[in-house]
Design a protein around this motif. Structure first.
Motif, mmCIF file in Angstrom:
data_model
loop_
_atom_site.group_PDB
_atom_site.id
_atom_site.type_symbol
_atom_site.label_atom_id
_atom_site.label_comp_id
_atom_site.label_asym_id
_atom_site.label_seq_id
_atom_site.Cartn_x
_atom_site.Cartn_y
_atom_site.Cartn_z
ATOM 1 N N TYR A 87 3.375 -2.775 -2.633
ATOM 2 C CA TYR A 87 2.794 -3.379 -1.432
ATOM 3 C C TYR A 87 2.190 -2.304 -0.529
ATOM 4 O O TYR A 87 1.078 -2.461 -0.019
ATOM 5 C CB TYR A 87 3.878 -4.168 -0.686
ATOM 6 N N LYS A 88 2.911 -1.217 -0.331
ATOM 7 C CA LYS A 88 2.419 -0.124 0.517
ATOM 8 C C LYS A 88 1.148 0.506 -0.060
ATOM 9 O O LYS A 88 0.239 0.861 0.690
ATOM 10 C CB LYS A 88 3.493 0.948 0.681
ATOM 11 N N LEU A 89 1.095 0.656 -1.390
ATOM 12 C CA LEU A 89 -0.107 1.221 -2.009
ATOM 13 C C LEU A 89 -1.326 0.345 -1.728
ATOM 14 O O LEU A 89 -2.415 0.844 -1.445
ATOM 15 C CB LEU A 89 0.082 1.368 -3.519
ATOM 16 N N VAL A 90 -1.120 -0.958 -1.809
ATOM 17 C CA VAL A 90 -2.222 -1.890 -1.575
ATOM 18 C C VAL A 90 -2.599 -1.913 -0.094
ATOM 19 O O VAL A 90 -3.771 -1.775 0.264
ATOM 20 C CB VAL A 90 -1.842 -3.312 -2.060
ATOM 21 N N LYS A 91 -1.621 -2.066 0.767
ATOM 22 C CA LYS A 91 -1.880 -2.244 2.205
ATOM 23 C C LYS A 91 -2.308 -0.945 2.892
ATOM 24 O O LYS A 91 -3.324 -0.917 3.594
ATOM 25 C CB LYS A 91 -0.635 -2.797 2.887
ATOM 26 N N ASP A 92 -1.544 0.121 2.706
ATOM 27 C CA ASP A 92 -1.800 1.362 3.448
ATOM 28 C C ASP A 92 -2.905 2.230 2.852
ATOM 29 O O ASP A 92 -3.537 3.001 3.570
ATOM 30 C CB ASP A 92 -0.522 2.189 3.555
ATOM 31 N N TYR A 93 -3.125 2.129 1.537
ATOM 32 C CA TYR A 93 -4.114 2.998 0.885
ATOM 33 C C TYR A 93 -5.302 2.222 0.320
ATOM 34 O O TYR A 93 -6.163 2.792 -0.331
ATOM 35 C CB TYR A 93 -3.432 3.830 -0.214
ATOM 36 N N ASP A 94 -5.319 0.911 0.555
ATOM 37 C CA ASP A 94 -6.434 0.050 0.133
ATOM 38 C C ASP A 94 -6.730 0.198 -1.364
ATOM 39 O O ASP A 94 -7.880 0.329 -1.776
ATOM 40 C CB ASP A 94 -7.683 0.370 0.966
ATOM 41 N N LEU A 95 -5.662 0.195 -2.172
ATOM 42 C CA LEU A 95 -5.815 0.362 -3.610
ATOM 43 C C LEU A 95 -5.710 -0.978 -4.336
ATOM 44 O O LEU A 95 -5.052 -1.904 -3.865
ATOM 45 C CB LEU A 95 -4.737 1.309 -4.150
ATOM 46 N N VAL A 96 -6.378 -1.051 -5.465
ATOM 47 C CA VAL A 96 -6.267 -2.208 -6.346
ATOM 48 C C VAL A 96 -5.298 -1.806 -7.448
ATOM 49 O O VAL A 96 -5.524 -0.817 -8.155
ATOM 50 C CB VAL A 96 -7.637 -2.600 -6.937
ATOM 51 N N ILE A 97 -4.222 -2.554 -7.583
ATOM 52 C CA ILE A 97 -3.165 -2.226 -8.540
ATOM 53 C C ILE A 97 -3.113 -3.303 -9.610
ATOM 54 O O ILE A 97 -3.043 -4.487 -9.301
ATOM 55 C CB ILE A 97 -1.791 -2.158 -7.840
ATOM 56 N N ASN A 98 -3.140 -2.880 -10.856
ATOM 57 C CA ASN A 98 -2.941 -3.780 -11.981
ATOM 58 C C ASN A 98 -1.683 -3.311 -12.701
ATOM 59 O O ASN A 98 -1.668 -2.224 -13.276
ATOM 60 C CB ASN A 98 -4.151 -3.759 -12.923
ATOM 61 N N ILE A 99 -0.636 -4.104 -12.645
ATOM 62 C CA ILE A 99 0.624 -3.744 -13.300
ATOM 63 C C ILE A 99 0.504 -4.133 -14.771
ATOM 64 O O ILE A 99 0.430 -5.309 -15.112
ATOM 65 C CB ILE A 99 1.824 -4.452 -12.642
#
Length: 133
Positions: free
Chosen positions: A21-33
């Motif tokens: 969540y922090k990676l997406v919210k704070d760093y504006d990253l797109v994460i594909n698990i």
């Protein structure tokens, strides 16, 4: 936008924290698990595609938390000369990267869907699935 495939390994102390969540919210990253094994009070692992301009900053954040981050430098390939299209690999592939193309019944490999679990390498009787570093 740069994309990185990484493996995350983290201890039980981080397993219940909102790291993705922090990676997406704070760093504006797109994460594909691509693959995950996360349980409370146990060590966890994840294979991710991380995309975004701040990917390096996000990875630095993970390392500050104590997450071991490894770049995924190996890849699985299909040696088409060895493959006899028996289909043994298609049943075991968790991501659907290996499939039977109909109507010619040929085994096809979509490397973009591969999560590098190595199950196909073990399952292939002809050793047509290979690991490259």
């Amino acid at each position: 936008m740069s994309t990185k495939k990484v493996v995350l390994r983290f201890g039980a102390d981080i397993a219940d924290k909102p790291v993705i969540y922090k990676l997406v919210k704070d760093y504006d990253l797109v994460i594909n698990i691509l693959k995950a094994n996360v349980n409370p009070q146990k060590e966890g692992t994840m294979v991710l595609d991380i995309a975004g301009e701040k990917a390096d900053r996000g990875i630095d954040y993970l390392r500050q938390l104590g997450v071991r981050v490894q770049s995924l430098t190996e890849e699985i390939t299909q040696n088409e000369e060895k493959c006899v299209s028996c289909g043994a690999c298609t049943d075991i592939c968790p991501s659907g990267a290996l499939y039977i193309d109909r109507p010619d019944m040929t085994v096809r490999f979509d490397s973009d869907r591969c999560v590098i679990c190595h199950l196909c390498v073990k399952a292939c009787p002809m050793r047509a699935m290979e690991v490259r570093f």
